[in-house]
Design a protein around this motif. Structure first.
Motif, PDB file in Angstrom:
ATOM      1  N   VAL A 149      -2.874   7.124  -0.965  1.00 18.39           N
ATOM      2  CA  VAL A 149      -3.474   6.767   0.323  1.00 18.39           C
ATOM      3  C   VAL A 149      -2.953   5.414   0.797  1.00 18.39           C
ATOM      4  CG1 VAL A 149      -5.653   6.173   1.462  1.00 18.39           C
ATOM      5  CG2 VAL A 149      -5.528   8.191  -0.005  1.00 18.39           C
ATOM      6  N   LEU A 150      -2.882   4.454  -0.097  1.00 14.38           N
ATOM      7  CA  LEU A 150      -2.362   3.132   0.246  1.00 14.38           C
ATOM      8  C   LEU A 150      -0.920   3.218   0.732  1.00 14.38           C
ATOM      9  CD1 LEU A 150      -2.807   0.041   0.238  1.00 14.38           C
ATOM     10  CD2 LEU A 150      -1.978   0.039  -2.109  1.00 14.38           C
ATOM     11  N   SER A 151      -0.132   4.086   0.112  1.00 13.55           N
ATOM     12  CA  SER A 151       1.275   4.222   0.518  1.00 13.55           C
ATOM     13  C   SER A 151       1.385   4.682   1.967  1.00 13.55           C
ATOM     14  CB  SER A 151       2.013   5.198  -0.398  1.00 13.55           C
ATOM     15  OG  SER A 151       1.669   6.547  -0.116  1.00 13.55           O
ATOM     16  N   LEU A 152       0.482   5.530   2.393  1.00 13.61           N
ATOM     17  CA  LEU A 152       0.553   6.064   3.754  1.00 13.61           C
ATOM     18  C   LEU A 152       0.143   5.053   4.812  1.00 13.61           C
ATOM     19  CD1 LEU A 152      -0.777   9.643   3.038  1.00 13.61           C
ATOM     20  CD2 LEU A 152       1.591   8.908   3.361  1.00 13.61           C
ATOM     21  N   SER A 153      -0.393   3.925   4.398  1.00  9.20           N
ATOM     22  CA  SER A 153      -0.770   2.885   5.357  1.00  9.20           C
ATOM     23  C   SER A 153       0.345   1.849   5.544  1.00  9.20           C
ATOM     24  CB  SER A 153      -2.052   2.181   4.894  1.00  9.20           C
ATOM     25  OG  SER A 153      -1.793   1.399   3.754  1.00  9.20           O
ATOM     26  N   GLN A 154       1.466   2.040   4.845  1.00  9.54           N
ATOM     27  CA  GLN A 154       2.557   1.071   4.899  1.00  9.54           C
ATOM     28  C   GLN A 154       3.395   1.249   6.156  1.00  9.54           C
ATOM     29  OE1 GLN A 154       2.650  -1.373   2.494  1.00  9.54           O
ATOM     30  NE2 GLN A 154       0.755  -0.294   2.006  1.00  9.54           N
ATOM     31  N   THR A 155       3.867   0.153   6.700  1.00  7.85           N
ATOM     32  CA  THR A 155       4.748   0.216   7.865  1.00  7.85           C
ATOM     33  C   THR A 155       6.215   0.126   7.463  1.00  7.85           C
ATOM     34  OG1 THR A 155       4.513  -2.175   8.172  1.00  7.85           O
ATOM     35  CG2 THR A 155       3.036  -0.759   9.438  1.00  7.85           C
ATOM     36  N   LYS A 156       6.498  -0.399   6.290  1.00  8.03           N
ATOM     37  CA  LYS A 156       7.873  -0.479   5.793  1.00  8.03           C
ATOM     38  C   LYS A 156       8.157   0.764   4.957  1.00  8.03           C
ATOM     39  CE  LYS A 156       8.128  -5.438   5.886  1.00  8.03           C
ATOM     40  NZ  LYS A 156       8.520  -6.655   5.221  1.00  8.03           N
ATOM     41  N   ILE A 157       9.202   1.490   5.353  1.00  6.34           N
ATOM     42  CA  ILE A 157       9.483   2.781   4.740  1.00  6.34           C
ATOM     43  C   ILE A 157       9.817   2.670   3.255  1.00  6.34           C
ATOM     44  CG2 ILE A 157      11.936   2.875   5.347  1.00  6.34           C
ATOM     45  CD1 ILE A 157       9.507   5.822   5.532  1.00  6.34           C
ATOM     46  N   LEU A 158      10.521   1.622   2.854  1.00  5.30           N
ATOM     47  CA  LEU A 158      10.854   1.465   1.436  1.00  5.30           C
ATOM     48  C   LEU A 158       9.584   1.311   0.604  1.00  5.30           C
ATOM     49  CD1 LEU A 158      13.001   1.156  -0.778  1.00  5.30           C
ATOM     50  CD2 LEU A 158      13.002  -1.295  -0.306  1.00  5.30           C
ATOM     51  N   ARG A 159       8.667   0.468   1.050  1.00 10.96           N
ATOM     52  CA  ARG A 159       7.405   0.266   0.333  1.00 10.96           C
ATOM     53  C   ARG A 159       6.597   1.565   0.313  1.00 10.96           C
ATOM     54  NH1 ARG A 159       3.928  -4.094   2.875  1.00 10.96           N
ATOM     55  NH2 ARG A 159       5.847  -5.241   2.629  1.00 10.96           N
TER      56      ARG A 159
END
Length: 88
Positions: free
Chosen positions: A19-29
């Protein structure tokens, strides 16, 4: 803390990281965190025999790995490309 509580917490941690990953704006992160979350989810669900979820997360992990390889190639190409000449 009992082993059952620890194991359940491990499973929830995997879900939280996804879930946290889907809130990222940087694609690598996003890709790295999602890969970690999918790996945790696979490690949690495989011993429980929840094969549809293991299959889903294995597929998502593979997609993330492919995209991370592509991102790495793009970054290397961009670093190796000559800088454009500055306009006078």
């Amino acid at each position: 803390m009992s082993p059952e509580v620890l194991w359940t917490s491990f499973g929830w941690l995997g879900s939280l990281v996804i879930v946290l990953s889907l809130s990222q704006t940087k694609i690598l992160r996003l890709r790295v965190l999602n890969l970690v979350g999918c790996t945790l989810a696979m490690a949690y669900n495989a011993p429980l025999g929840v094969w549809p979820t293991v299959g889903l997360n294995a597929t998502l992990a593979l997609i993330n790995v492919i995209h991370l390889i592509r991102l790495g190639r793009l970054r290397r190409r961009a670093a190796a490309a000559p800088a454009p000449d500055a306009a006078p």
